[in-house]
Scaffold this active site. Structure first.
Site, PDB file in Angstrom:
ATOM      1  N   ASP A   1       0.824  -1.212   0.000  1.00  0.00           N
ATOM      2  CA  ASP A   1       0.000   0.000   0.000  1.00  0.00           C
ATOM      3  C   ASP A   1       0.863   1.269   0.000  1.00  0.00           C
ATOM      4  OD1 ASP A   1      -2.301   1.500   0.029  1.00  0.00           O
ATOM      5  OD2 ASP A   1      -2.694   1.235   2.159  1.00  0.00           O
TER       6      ASP A   1
ATOM      7  N   HIS B   1       2.931   3.168  -9.091  1.00  0.00           N
ATOM      8  CA  HIS B   1       2.796   1.714  -9.284  1.00  0.00           C
ATOM      9  C   HIS B   1       4.052   1.138  -9.947  1.00  0.00           C
ATOM     10  CE1 HIS B   1      -1.187   1.859  -7.778  1.00  0.00           C
ATOM     11  NE2 HIS B   1      -1.716   2.488  -8.813  1.00  0.00           N
TER      12      HIS B   1
ATOM     13  N   LEU C   1      10.941 -20.785  -4.207  1.00  0.00           N
ATOM     14  CA  LEU C   1       9.898 -19.911  -3.664  1.00  0.00           C
ATOM     15  C   LEU C   1       8.599 -20.023  -4.462  1.00  0.00           C
ATOM     16  CD1 LEU C   1       9.128 -17.337  -1.857  1.00  0.00           C
ATOM     17  CD2 LEU C   1       9.818 -15.998  -3.851  1.00  0.00           C
TER      18      LEU C   1
END
Ligand code: FPP
Length: 240
Positions: free
Chosen positions: A16, A33, A127
């Site tokens: 955020d 972004h 991962l």
């Protein structure tokens, strides 16, 4: 100092503050972004280095469609850029990419790039990087309820067989090809103290850490600090 013996297995992140970061610099929201995507790439790499097994990021919520068309389509363009430019790196680093959410609703080029990525990384064993896209926790639970109701209707399941485990299996995190344990740690940047419909079922016992930095400024060093914070907590799961 990080305790390598008490690393979380699954870390989930609410990225955020991209918009506020851009505003502070007098830049368009999409520049925020873009910077957020770069921060995310570093956190993916660092998770792998730290030996974390699962990383889930909240990239686009079921509510984010309410944003302007310019911002929404810009975020999906960034997603295409990210998966296309990083695909080789992800494959080389043995990362397995999965999506939580109904990504079929995304623009066609984004769906295509995602499917190529899912396919190319499917057999990787390092991962697992879950990208939550068009994801909402309530929507995920609602979809699970519908699937269970359908199984009861067809006689495949008795009502008393609807256990927590049965619900788990119908969530994105429980699907056979992307099974992910509940996150021990959820990080939300930017100082907001909410879950905002993220992993509502899975977060029952998660430790929550709220670093006071905007997502584009979230560095691997900040990440380690959040993990240290988690490691300093005593987890009791309702016991004493
Ligand atoms: C929240 O910040 C961020 C988002 C809704 C989008 C997250 C997207 C990225 C990190 C980059 C793209 C990466 C992928 C994989 C698509 P905000 O816009 O709500 O910030 P604000 O609260 O300051 O306005």
């Amino acid at each position: 100092m990080l305790n390598k013996d008490r690393m979380p297995i699954h870390v989930a992140v609410i990225m955020d503050g991209n918009g506020r970061w851009a505003k502070k610099k007098n830049l368009p929201r999409l520049a925020g972004h873009n910077a957020g995507m770069k921060a995310m790439k570093k956190i993916v790499d660092h998770s792998d280095k730290l030996g974390i097994k699962y990383l889930t990021v909240y990239a686009f919520s079921t509510e984010n469609w309410k944003r302007s068309i310019v911002e929404v389509s810009g975020i999906f363009k960034l997603l295409v850029t990210y998966v296309n430019s990083d695909l080789h790196g992800l494959v080389d680093n043995n990362v397995r990419v999965k999506v939580f959410g109904d990504y079929s609703q995304l623009p066609k080029d984004a769906v295509k790039s995602l499917e190529e990525t899912l396919e190319a990384t499917r057999d990787n064993t390092g991962l697992q990087f879950n990208i939550a896209l068009n994801y909402g926790g309530r929507d995920e639970i609602k979809k699970a309820v519908v699937k269970l109701a359908e199984k009861v209707r067809t006689g495949e399941l008795e009502p008393d067989e609807i256990t927590e485990e049965a619900i788990d299996r119908e969530l994105y995190s429980g699907a056979a090809d992307c099974r992910t344990p509940d996150p021990e740690l959820i990080i939300r940047t930017s100082g907001e103290l909410r879950l905002s419909n993220f992993l509502l079922w899975q977060s029952a016992y998660s430790e929550l850490v709220f670093p006071d930095v905007l997502w584009p400024d979230f560095t691997p060093g900040e990440y380690e600090k959040a993990i240290e914070d988690y490691q300093s907590r005593e987890r009791r799961f309702g016991g004493r």
